[in-house]
Scaffold this motif. Structure first.
Motif, PDB file in Angstrom:
ATOM      1  N   HIS A  61       0.847  -1.189   0.000  1.00 53.45           N
ATOM      2  CA  HIS A  61       0.000   0.000   0.000  1.00 53.45           C
ATOM      3  C   HIS A  61       0.884   1.241   0.000  1.00 53.45           C
ATOM      4  O   HIS A  61       2.028   1.190   0.442  1.00 53.45           O
ATOM      5  N   CYS A  77       3.810   1.181   2.778  1.00 55.23           N
ATOM      6  CA  CYS A  77       3.274   0.979   4.124  1.00 55.23           C
ATOM      7  C   CYS A  77       4.110  -0.015   4.916  1.00 55.23           C
ATOM      8  O   CYS A  77       5.060  -0.605   4.397  1.00 55.23           O
ATOM      9  N   SER A  98      -3.247   8.026   3.770  1.00 55.63           N
ATOM     10  CA  SER A  98      -3.307   6.906   2.849  1.00 55.63           C
ATOM     11  C   SER A  98      -3.338   7.437   1.424  1.00 55.63           C
ATOM     12  O   SER A  98      -4.015   8.419   1.127  1.00 55.63           O
ATOM     13  N   GLU A 121      -4.079   5.310  -1.034  1.00 56.05           N
ATOM     14  CA  GLU A 121      -4.825   4.257  -1.732  1.00 56.05           C
ATOM     15  C   GLU A 121      -6.132   4.844  -2.261  1.00 56.05           C
ATOM     16  O   GLU A 121      -6.728   5.706  -1.615  1.00 56.05           O
TER      17      GLU A 121
END
Ligand SMILES: [Zn+2]
Ligand SMILES: [Zn+2]
Ligand SMILES: [Zn+2]
Length: 95
Positions: A32, A45, A67, A69
């Motif tokens: 990630h 990550c 994040s 993502e």
């Protein structure tokens, strides 16, 4: 929760929107992606072999990542060790 470190941030656009900066350079793979909200560093990550997001944070003392993502909207403060809201300024840089 409230994070005082976020008030000092001026989020920058992702430097390597296509992936983790260090993994791209070294030909590594990631699980990630995380975006540093201080300088726009994209790193992988803690489930990735390189853990470059956390390594970057410790090397630079940049406190907050989000994040990177698709569709995920959360941030993490390394100083507070807590999940924090994504600052409005950083929203346009997320995927
Ligand atoms: Zn904080
Ligand atoms: Zn990486
Ligand atoms: Zn950074």
């Amino acid at each position: 929760m409230f994070c005082e470190h976020e008030s000092d941030l001026e989020p920058a656009p992702p430097r390597t929107p296509e992936g983790c900066e260090e993994c791209l350079r070294a030909g590594g793979a990631w699980v990630h992606l995380r975006l540093c909200l201080t300088c726009g560093h994209v790193g992988c990550c803690d489930s990735s072999p390189g853990r470059h997001a956390t390594r970057h944070a410790h090397q630079t003392s940049h406190p907050v990542i989000a994040s990177y993502e698709p569709g995920e909207r959360w941030a993490w403060c390394y100083v507070d060790q807590a999940e924090v809201d994504v600052p409005a300024d950083a929203m346009p840089y997320l995927r």
